[in-house]
Structures are given as structure tokens and as C-alpha cells.
Design an enzyme around this catalytic site. Structure first.
Site, PDB file in Angstrom:
ATOM      1  N   GLY A  87       0.823  -1.202   0.000  1.00 55.16           N
ATOM      2  CA  GLY A  87       0.000   0.000   0.000  1.00 55.16           C
ATOM      3  C   GLY A  87       0.856   1.251   0.000  1.00 55.16           C
ATOM      4  O   GLY A  87       2.055   1.214  -0.338  1.00 55.16           O
ATOM      5  N   THR A  90       4.428   1.186   1.872  1.00 58.90           N
ATOM      6  CA  THR A  90       5.383   0.304   1.185  1.00 58.90           C
ATOM      7  C   THR A  90       5.819   0.915  -0.145  1.00 58.90           C
ATOM      8  O   THR A  90       7.003   0.914  -0.504  1.00 58.90           O
ATOM      9  CB  THR A  90       4.704  -1.058   0.921  1.00 58.90           C
ATOM     10  N   ASP A 112      -7.681  -0.365   1.478  1.00 58.32           N
ATOM     11  CA  ASP A 112      -8.104   1.040   1.534  1.00 58.32           C
ATOM     12  C   ASP A 112      -8.326   1.627   0.130  1.00 58.32           C
ATOM     13  O   ASP A 112      -8.991   2.660  -0.007  1.00 58.32           O
ATOM     14  CB  ASP A 112      -7.050   1.880   2.270  1.00 58.32           C
ATOM     15  N   MET A 154     -12.919  -0.322   8.171  1.00 60.08           N
ATOM     16  CA  MET A 154     -11.564   0.248   8.125  1.00 60.08           C
ATOM     17  C   MET A 154     -11.513   1.443   7.166  1.00 60.08           C
ATOM     18  O   MET A 154     -12.394   1.612   6.321  1.00 60.08           O
ATOM     19  CB  MET A 154     -10.552  -0.812   7.728  1.00 60.08           C
TER      20      MET A 154
HETATM   21  O1  F6P Z   1      -3.724   0.180   5.745  1.00 61.25           O
HETATM   22  C1  F6P Z   1      -4.755  -0.743   5.698  1.00 61.25           C
HETATM   23  C2  F6P Z   1      -5.518  -0.804   6.971  1.00 61.25           C
HETATM   24  O2  F6P Z   1      -6.363  -1.863   6.747  1.00 61.25           O
HETATM   25  C3  F6P Z   1      -6.292   0.432   7.455  1.00 61.25           C
HETATM   26  O3  F6P Z   1      -7.557   0.613   6.878  1.00 61.25           O
HETATM   27  C4  F6P Z   1      -6.394   0.154   8.927  1.00 61.25           C
HETATM   28  O4  F6P Z   1      -6.567   1.353   9.632  1.00 61.25           O
HETATM   29  C5  F6P Z   1      -5.064  -0.449   9.218  1.00 61.25           C
HETATM   30  O5  F6P Z   1      -4.683  -1.138   8.057  1.00 61.25           O
HETATM   31  C6  F6P Z   1      -5.004  -1.372  10.401  1.00 61.25           C
HETATM   32  O6  F6P Z   1      -3.669  -1.735  10.575  1.00 61.25           O
HETATM   33  P1  F6P Z   1      -3.126  -2.787  11.615  1.00 61.25           P
HETATM   34  O7  F6P Z   1      -3.561  -4.132  11.143  1.00 61.25           O
HETATM   35  O8  F6P Z   1      -1.663  -2.616  11.569  1.00 61.25           O
HETATM   36  O9  F6P Z   1      -3.745  -2.448  12.935  1.00 61.25           O
END
Ligand code: F6P
Length: 315
Positions: A87, A90, A112, A154
Site C-alpha cells: 500500500g 510500502t 483502503d 476500516m
Molecule cells: O492500511 C490498511 C488498513 O487496513 C487500514 O484501513 C487500517 O486502519 C489499518 O490497516 C489497520 O492496521 P493494523 O492491522 O496494523 O492495525
């Protein structure tokens, strides 16, 4: 990710190109943690979500000596190119390293769907389908109990998942980071809806939704909106936070197709020496764009989609 990895390996092996996979994302490149990837390792991967290579939130350009370690690994392993799947974070690291001369092709992957330079990212379609299915189920129980149901999905900085899953599941309101949600106005709209005969409503909230008045304490947008609407409407209200269920499970057919197309296009680009690029979707075609395009930052939901959601909901 697995479907893209599989496609890269299949096409590479048919051209006599060797592939090695780095474990745990950029961290594996920095630490030289890798293993050969052959057709054997990638058999049966199309249907499985996630990544056999594992991943990590680590950015070489933000860590002392990280960028040099990437260059050293590439030299040591005698790599002609690096295909980076990820994403915003990265790919921004990839873009930085590519600008220093590292031979990289990027593949956009995030639920996202907010990577600039492409209309679609791997994983988004699956997440929308999963969230829409969950919202359908919340609808049913909300209707049975005459409740106001708030579902948080999310999306910290953009509301692609909230708006698309919300529209697909017939949500009554959608709250996004891109457009402030006025709690008083939203509560009044929901009240009008119930005064007109509805006995339940479903509100879909992106985790990073912008809410006014803004919260006094550190609560999620879903919790803030749920408490704010309960207080203002007096309706019995329940909050569901979907969380990581949105990021797992088998990919949809459409995601498998996209990941496969991206994997093939990325391998072709690397083989042809077209580095400093990212595969992308433009006008329903797979195209190469400069990797620097990701630097434009998270791609917000366009006005047309916000307007569509508005016309279909009370928000
Ligand atoms: O970046 C993708 C994402 O799915 C976001 O929508 C979300 O806020 C985040 O990752 C959650 O990240 P983690 O799994 O590190 O808590």
C-alpha cells in the site's frame, strides 16, 4: 498478495527467470531474509488470502541504514529487479529507493484502495464484499429489534471501503473522513426517516470519519457517532466494529483476476527493464505509471461517489 505472487512466479518460470521471495516485506529485504520461489511453492495460492511471504509494517527509508541495506541485498543476491507489493507506505519507500536508482516495479495492494496513480488496488474488492455481507447481516438483526445500528469499517484517511460497502449494502447513512459528519444534522435526518415509518436504520462509518462536534476524548469514530446518535435520537443503538475480518479470507474472483493481471504486468515490466514504475488500472486497462505517482498521497473518494452516496442515503 498470494495471487499476485503466484502470477509473477508462473510467468517468470515460463521465461526462465528465477524468483526469490523476501519474508516480512521490506524488513526481509533489509535483513536478507529470503527463499527461492518456484511453481511448487505457489501451487494452490489463487484461492488463499494473505501472503505466504508474511508482511510487516517497516520502511527502509525511515530506518538508519535501511536504504543502503536494500542496495546491498540486491547486489549480494545479484537481483536484476525487485517487485514490491503493498500500500501507500510500502510503495512510498519503493518510490524513494527507485529515485536513488534501485530497480523496482510496484504493485498496489491495500483494502483502503487509496494508492494514488491507480483506480484499483488488490484486496479492495474482497474487503468491500466482506463488509457488505456483514452490513447485510447487521441490517437483519437491526430490523428485528427496531434498532439504530452503527457499523465501523476500516479506512483511517479515506472512505472508499465505507462508501462502496455502504452503497452495496443499502446503508441509510455513510460517514467518511473526506466529508465532515454533523451529528446534529445526521440525528435529525434519521429522526425524520423514523417519523416517516422506518423502525431501524444502518449507519456505516469509516474508522477515520470526520465528526463534528469533534470528540472530547479518544474514542473511535464509530463509537463517537453511535453514542452521539443514541443521545440525540433516543433510539436504542448498537455499534459493530468489523476490524480485521475485512482483511482476511479468500479473495473474490475479481481480486484474483486483478492480482494475476498486475503480477503478469509487473514481471513483464521488470523483464523489459521498465523500473521506477507501478502497474495500475486506468480506463479499465492495466498500465504502467511512474512510481513517483504514489507520492501524491492517499487518493480520496471522488465527489461523484460522495454525491451518489448522498442521493441514496439520509447523510
Ligand atoms: O492500511 C490498511 C488498513 O487496513 C487500514 O484501513 C487500517 O486502519 C489499518 O490497516 C489497520 O492496521 P493494523 O492491522 O496494523 O492495525
Amino acid at each position: 498478495l498470494n495471487a499476485a505472487i503466484r502470477a509473477v512466479v508462473r510467468i517468470a518460470s515460463s521465461c526462465g527467470i528465477e524468483v526469490i521471495g523476501f519474508h516480512h516485506g521490506w524488513r526481509g529485504v533489509v535483513d536478507g531474509e529470503s527463499a527461492p520461489l518456484t511453481r511448487n511453492e505457489t501451487k494452490g495460492l489463487l484461492q488463499s488470502g494473505g501472503t505466504i511471504l508474511r508482511t510487516a509494517r517497516y520502511h527502509p527509508d525511515e530506518n538508519e541504514g535501511g536504504a543502503q541495506a536494500v542496495v546491498d541485498t540486491i547486489e549480494k543476491e545479484r537481483l536484476s529487479g525487485l517487485i514490491v507489493i503493498g500500500g501507500d507506505g510500502t510503495l512510498n519507500s519503493a518510490s524513494h529507493l527507485a529515485s536513488l536508482g534501485t530497480p523496482i516495479v510496484g504493485i498496489p495492494k491495500t483494502i483502503d484502495n487509496d494508492v494514488s496513480g491507480t483506480r484499483r488496488c488488490i484486496g479492495f474488492d474482497t474487503a468491500v464484499a466482506t463488509a457488505a455481507d456483514a452490513i447485510d447481516r447487521v441490517h437483519t438483526t437491526g430490523e428485528s429489534h427496531d434498532r439504530l445500528m452503527v457499523v465501523e469499517v476500516m479506512g483511517r484517511t479515506v472512505g472508499w471501503l465505507a462508501v462502496c460497502a455502504g452503497i452495496a449494502a443499502g446503508a441509510d447513512a455513510v460517514c467518511l473522513p473526506e466529508v465532515p459528519t454533523d451529528l446534529d444534522a445526521l440525528a435529525a435526518s434519521i429522526r425524520r426517516r423514523h417519523d416517516a415509518g422506518s423502525t431501524s436504520s444502518v449507519v456505516v462509518v469509516a474508522e477515520g470519519a470526520c465528526v463534528v462536534p469533534s470528540p472530547q476524548c479518544e474514542v473511535s469514530a464509530g463509537a463517537r457517532i453511535s453514542a452521539g446518535l443514541a443521545e440525540r435520537t433516543g433510539y436504542e443503538t448498537r455499534l459493530t466494529v468489523l476490524g480485521h475480518v475485512q482483511r482476511g479470507g479468500p479473495p473474490t474472483a475479481s481480486d484474483r483476476l486483478l492480482a494475476t493481471s498486475f503480477g503478469v504486468a509487473a514481471l513483464d515490466a521488470a523483464r523489459d527493464g521498465q523500473f521506477g514504475t507501478m502497474v495500475s488500472v486506468h480506463d479499465d486497462m492495466i498500465k504502467l505509471v511512474p512510481l513517483g505517482a504514489v507520492g501524491a498521497g492517499p487518493r480520496p473518494v471522488p465527489d461523484s461517489l460522495v454525491v451518489l452516496a448522498r442521493r441514496l442515503t439520509v447523510s
